[in-house]
Motif scaffolding. Structure first.
Motif, PDB file in Angstrom:
ATOM      1  N   MET A   1      44.473  30.273  42.417  1.00  0.00           N
ATOM      2  CA  MET A   1      43.456  29.981  41.392  1.00  0.00           C
ATOM      3  C   MET A   1      42.580  29.617  42.071  1.00  0.00           C
ATOM      4  N   SER A   2      42.463  28.971  43.230  1.00  0.00           N
ATOM      5  CA  SER A   2      40.847  29.080  44.480  1.00  0.00           C
ATOM      6  C   SER A   2      40.422  30.039  44.897  1.00  0.00           C
ATOM      7  N   ILE A   3      41.308  31.073  44.682  1.00  0.00           N
ATOM      8  CA  ILE A   3      40.625  32.587  45.183  1.00  0.00           C
ATOM      9  C   ILE A   3      39.667  33.317  44.021  1.00  0.00           C
ATOM     10  N   ASN A   4      40.553  33.344  43.465  1.00  0.00           N
ATOM     11  CA  ASN A   4      39.929  34.997  42.412  1.00  0.00           C
ATOM     12  C   ASN A   4      39.681  33.853  40.596  1.00  0.00           C
ATOM     13  N   GLY A   5      39.818  32.339  40.701  1.00  0.00           N
ATOM     14  CA  GLY A   5      39.501  31.560  39.505  1.00  0.00           C
ATOM     15  C   GLY A   5      40.195  32.161  38.581  1.00  0.00           C
ATOM     16  N   ILE A   6      41.499  32.639  38.494  1.00  0.00           N
ATOM     17  CA  ILE A   6      41.884  33.106  37.234  1.00  0.00           C
ATOM     18  C   ILE A   6      43.163  31.652  36.639  1.00  0.00           C
ATOM     19  N   THR A   7      42.868  31.368  35.607  1.00  0.00           N
ATOM     20  CA  THR A   7      43.259  30.107  34.878  1.00  0.00           C
ATOM     21  C   THR A   7      45.170  30.316  34.211  1.00  0.00           C
ATOM     22  N   ASP A 112      31.398  41.590  40.665  1.00  0.00           N
ATOM     23  CA  ASP A 112      32.646  41.823  39.243  1.00  0.00           C
ATOM     24  C   ASP A 112      33.905  41.106  41.193  1.00  0.00           C
ATOM     25  N   HIS A 114      36.916  40.031  43.151  1.00  0.00           N
ATOM     26  CA  HIS A 114      38.510  39.065  43.020  1.00  0.00           C
ATOM     27  C   HIS A 114      38.895  39.850  41.075  1.00  0.00           C
ATOM     28  N   ARG A 115      38.247  40.697  41.316  1.00  0.00           N
ATOM     29  CA  ARG A 115      38.692  41.026  39.023  1.00  0.00           C
ATOM     30  C   ARG A 115      39.876  42.793  39.820  1.00  0.00           C
TER      31      ARG A 115
END
Length: 143
Positions: A1-7, A112, A114-115
Motif C-alpha cells: 500500500m505504501s508503494i502503490n497506494g492500493i488499499t 499514472d 504504479h498502476r
C-alpha cells in the motif's frame, strides 16, 4: 500500500490472479513480452498458471537493457563508514535502474505510476529511449 497506494477496499470484488490467467494467456498469445524487471513479474504469473514456454517467444526487459547501456556508480568499500557504498565521485549515468529513475533520466512524465496501464506505457517509452540510445551508440561505433 505504501508503494502503490492500493488499499484493501480497492481490491474488494476484484478477480484473483488465478481467475484472470486464462484471459491473460489468450491476450498475449504468442506475442513477444516486454516488461521492466520482467523476471520478477513472470515468477508470480507462472506460479498462477501462465504458460510462457513457446519456443520462439521473445522477451524484452528494459531493466536488463538499461544495465547494458547505462552505468551505475561503482560500489566501493568506505573505510570511514565500515561498509560498501556507491562512489558518486566517479563517472556514472544513473543512480539505479528503477523504472521511476529511468523515466526521470529520459524526461518521461509519469502520469499514472504504479498502476498497470501507466507502468506498461512508461516501460514502453523507456524501452524506446534505450533502443534509440543503443542504436545511436552502435552507429557512433561503426562510423
Amino acid at each position: 500500500m505504501s508503494i502503490n497506494g492500493i488499499t484493501p477496499e480497492m481490491l474488494e470484488g476484484a478477480p484473483t490472479l488465478y481467475q484472470i490467467i486464462p484471459s491473460l494467456q489468450e491476450f498475449i498469445g504468442d506475442m513477444p513480452l516486454l516488461g521492466h524487471n520482467l523476471e520478477f513479474d513472470l515468477k508470480f504469473l507462472c506460479r498462477a498458471g501462465l504458460d510462457i514456454t513457446l519456443d520462439k517467444r521473445k522477451f524484452f526487459d528494459s531493466y536488463v537493457l538499461a544495465g547494458s547501456i547505462l552505468k551505475k556508480p561503482k560500489w566501493e568499500y568506505d573505510s570511514e563508514l565500515g561498509c560498501y557504498s556507491p562512489n558518486y565521485d566517479k563517472p556514472y549515468d544513473i543512480s539505479d535502474y528503477k523504472l521511476d529513475t529511468l523515466c526521470r533520466y529520459y524526461a518521461i512524465d509519469r502520469a499514472d505510476e504504479h498502476r498497470a496501464l501507466g507502468d506498461c506505457i512508461d516501460t514502453a517509452r523507456v524501452f524506446r529511449c534505450l533502443l534509440q540510445e543503443k542504436i545511436d551508440t552502435t552507429e557512433d561505433f561503426d562510423a
